[in-house]
Design an enzyme around this catalytic site. Structure first.
Site, short mmCIF file in Angstrom:
data_model
loop_
_atom_site.label_atom_id
_atom_site.label_comp_id
_atom_site.label_asym_id
_atom_site.label_seq_id
_atom_site.Cartn_x
_atom_site.Cartn_y
_atom_site.Cartn_z
N GLU A 50 0.82 -1.22 0.00
CA GLU A 50 0.00 0.00 0.00
C GLU A 50 0.85 1.27 0.00
OE1 GLU A 50 -0.56 -2.57 2.01
OE2 GLU A 50 -2.67 -3.15 1.91
N PHE A 65 -11.78 -6.71 13.75
CA PHE A 65 -10.70 -7.22 12.90
C PHE A 65 -10.30 -6.16 11.87
CE2 PHE A 65 -9.37 -9.53 9.00
CZ PHE A 65 -8.15 -9.98 9.50
N GLN A 66 -9.05 -5.89 11.76
CA GLN A 66 -8.48 -4.88 10.85
C GLN A 66 -9.09 -3.50 11.08
OE1 GLN A 66 -8.41 -6.53 6.80
NE2 GLN A 66 -6.38 -7.36 7.26
N LYS A 76 -17.50 -0.34 5.64
CA LYS A 76 -17.93 -1.32 4.64
C LYS A 76 -19.44 -1.30 4.43
CE LYS A 76 -17.13 -6.04 3.16
NZ LYS A 76 -16.55 -7.36 3.47
N MET A 92 24.49 8.44 3.00
CA MET A 92 24.42 9.74 3.64
C MET A 92 24.70 9.63 5.14
SD MET A 92 24.18 12.90 3.10
CE MET A 92 23.25 13.57 1.72
#
Lengths: 156, 563
Positions: free
Chosen positions: B50, B112-113, B162, B474
């Site tokens: 993602e 959940f999630q 949802k 760096m």
């Protein structure tokens, strides 16, 4: 740089998480909050948030600018000429000297607002400095609990 | 028209003219993905992480100027997107990210999630929404695009539970946006502009200080014009590379921590800073009390909060760069004598001759700066250059001959390693006719290396040039300079076979150790036109110079480092 105390009113849309946006901004950018109150503005979809903060002039300027940047912010007022009040509730044991307490409250524009079996509750609404003095003065009567309401202000 | 929330999301994207969506599906966003499956108005690119989806949408936005769109699921899908949001937020990139959320009834139950997406993203989005009523969805989508691209641009998150995407309702997409609390200011205050132009006329050593805001406002032509008829010396920030064009004689170079000598000295000696769309970042200013010490400051910015945040400003102008510079040109056009600044230009030219941007080339090993100059010679204006973060980024900014805005795409504010490759995918989707090259390092490339698969599947021919010094370069450089060469966790000698890695994902790999091989590999990669890694072994201990040590004054530059 010298710190100044400032009272800021923020007029915001009365929508979910708007308070989190404002308080999160203070936390995230390291600004101080001395007190914060919020309530809906009657007959509108707006809320009035009053914040007492302190910081250098530069920080105060950033605070107002950053508050203005929030999408739900309608207006930010940095108060100069204002009437400023704060409310405090103090609970005392019933065996305290009630007439003394009544007299003390009267001196600060307040009074006894509730009496129960074993306690008495007083209320004072006055300028923040005077509220602080009042709380100091209550100490000799062994207050059980003190609840301050935070500052509200209105521009003159 | 009656339709589901998921359909409404797709309809809104189509009405907004979205052609490419980058994303990754999951439980809470499945209803929307089901609608994506059924439509063919826009393309969906399945990244393999993602974070890469959001960076790709970001790269698309930077290359095209349009709003980038990414889509992720709830919980971990969303938290993976956060780095992408923060990256875009710091660089003011217009973007809309849509995230799935658990159903309304489960919010707050540790479902959940489930994660508090609006809570987590609040400090790194311009604005965010949790849709709690289907009736609000069309308006919110409209507002999200509007907020993302207007005023000071930035990413907007729309978090959609949802059950909202499953529910049916009436879809009327609003024509106009009406947010009474959001009215960005575009037109600069005329009186302030007049005062500023008077200051420019009076100045003896004016300096144009150009930031990324000029790119975002599409004002490069105007800024070139302003510099040109006034013959005003100009410095660019990292985000503004390309605005003036590398061949422009008025461009001194990039200023700041790794700016060139003439640019940093110009800022230290100027008597009038004309700041256009720059925000006085600490990597630009060095020690603030010494920054532009002898100068008055004109600061033009669309975001009032940027003005006076770090540096005291004498002529604040809130507005869009394009509109303000148009006015400035009007005020100055027939009333400015380029000869006024002649001796100032001569001083700066002497500075540049004294310490030009340079490096010591070698016949034994490829110098990273040589590689960048060589890319410039071979593809020049035709390419869009993205980069990751670190030494390679600074060398690219210093040595690539950028000729136009939006040619240089990098994470300036947040400094996000892993940005370059997915951003390059987005840039290539947005500008398919351009060669897109990601200049990266052996550290950064591994932070989104899974995008090899995305690039292969969708045939997005991005060229990744890995300037491989087997170091986190760096940080290693700072350890050399400031930590007595204690190379704590920066030795990246253990690394994959980059050639094989690229090939295992359907791309091409090249291992390059000589200049001849470098040329051959790059030419071959351009011809083959599929995703590739060009793994270039470069001098391990090369440093980015000049360097202003952190917190030091701009005029105190390390110009050389001797062992």
């Amino acid at each position: 740089m010298q710190k100044v105390r400032r009272v800021i009113s923020v007029i915001v849309m009365n929508e979910s998480s708007v308070l989190a946006r404002v308080s999160g901004l203070f936390a995230g950018r390291g600004y101080n909050i001395e007190s914060l109150t919020v309530a809906p503005i009657p007959e509108s979809q707006l809320s009035h948030i009053t914040i007492v903060t302190n910081g250098s002039e530069k920080v105060i300027e950033q605070i107002t600018k950053q508050l203005n940047k929030l999408i739900p912010t309608l207006k930010v007022i940095e108060h100069e000429e204002m009437v400023e009040k704060e409310m405090v509730l103090v609970k005392f044991p019933i065996d305290a000297n009630l007439s003394d307490i009544q007299a003390l409250c009267s001196a600060y524009n307040g009074g006894i607002v509730n009496v129960g079996l074993d306690m008495v509750i007083t209320m004072v609404a006055d300028e923040p400095v005077r509220v602080k003095n009042f709380i100091e003065a209550t100490k000799r009567y062994n207050p059980i609990e003190i609840v301050r309401g935070g500052v509200v202000a209105i521009e003159r | 028209m009656q339709m589901s929330g998921a359909q409404m999301v797709c309809e809104a994207l189509i009405i907004e003219g979205v052609q490419t969506v980058f994303g990754y599906p999951g439980g809470a966003i499945m209803n929307i993905y089901d609608e994506i499956y059924k439509q063919d108005s826009f393309e969906h690119i399945l990244n393999r992480h993602e974070q890469a989806s959001v960076h790709a949408a970001d790269g698309y936005a930077r290359a095209t100027g349009k709003v980038g769109v990414a889509m992720v699921t709830s919980g971990p899908g969303f938290t993976n997107a956060i780095t992408g949001l923060a990256t875009a937020y710091m660089d003011s990139i217009p973007m809309v990210v849509i995230s799935g959320q658990v159903p309304l009834s489960l919010i707050g139950t540790d479902g959940f999630q489930e994660v508090d997406a609006v809570g987590i993203s609040r400090p790194c989005t311009k604005h965010n929404y949790l849709v709690s009523d289907l009736a609000d969805l069309p308006r919110i989508m409209k507002e999200a695009f509007h907020i993302a691209k207007t005023g000071r641009a930035g990413p907007v998150l729309v978090d959609i539970p949802k059950d909202i995407t499953a529910e049916f309702g009436n879809f009327i997409y609003p024509k106009d946006v009406n947010i009474p609390t959001y009215k960005p200011k575009y037109k600069g205050n005329e009186r302030q502009i007049k005062k500023a132009s008077e200051a420019i006329k009076k100045a003896k050593k004016p300096l144009l200080y150009i930031g990324g805001g000029v790119v975002l406002s599409n004002a490069s032509e105007l800024v070139r014009e302003l510099a040109d008829f006034g013959q005003i010396p100009t410095v660019e920030t990292l985000m503004a590379r390309g605005v003036m064009g590398a061949k422009n004689p008025l461009l001194l170079g990039m200023l700041g921590m790794h700016g060139n000598y003439a640019s940093n000295m110009a800022m230290s000696e100027t008597d009038l800073v004309i700041s256009l769309g720059a925000r006085f970042d600490d990597r630009v200013t060095g020690k603030l009390s010494e920054f532009a010490k002898y100068a008055d400051v004109i600061h033009v910015d669309i975001d009032p909060a940027n003005i006076g945040k770090l540096v005291n400003v004498d002529y604040p102008i809130v507005g869009d760069i394009t509109l303000v510079v148009e006015k400035l040109i009007e005020q100055l056009k027939d009333d400015i004598n380029p000869d006024n600044y002649k001796s100032w230009r001569e001083v700066l030219n002497r500075y540049d001759n004294l310490h030009p941007q340079s490096y010591n080339d070698s016949d034994e090993v490829i110098k990273p700066q040589w590689a960048i100059e060589r890319i410039g010679e071979l593809v020049g204006e035709d390419a869009i250059i993205t980069s990751d973060v670190g030494q390679h980024q600074m060398w690219a900014a210093q040595h690539y001959p950028f000729d136009r805005p939006r040619q240089w795409i990098n994470s300036g504010g947040l400094g996000t390693m892993g940005f370059g490759f997915p951003a390059a995918l987005g840039a290539k989707k947005g500008c398919p006719d351009k060669i897109v090259i990601n200049i990266t390092g052996d550290g950064s490339i591994l932070m989104n290396v899974q995008e090899l698969v995305t690039a292969s599947e969708y045939k997005i021919p991005v060229i990744n040039i890995i300037l491989n010094n087997h170091f986190l370069g760096m940080v290693r450089q700072w350890q050399t300079f400031f930590y007595d060469k204690r190379y704590s966790e920066t030795d990246l000698s253990y690394q994959p076979n980059f050639k094989a890695l690229a090939e295992s994902c359907g791309g091409i790999g090249y291992d390059v150790t000589t200049k001849e091989e470098f040329d051959e590999a790059l030419k071959d990669a351009i011809e083959k036109d599929i995703v590739c890694f060009i793994n270039v072994a470069v001098d391990r201990f090369e440093n980015v110079l000049p360097m202003v040590p952190s917190g030091g004054a701009l005029y105190n530059m390390l110009l050389d480092h001797k062992e």
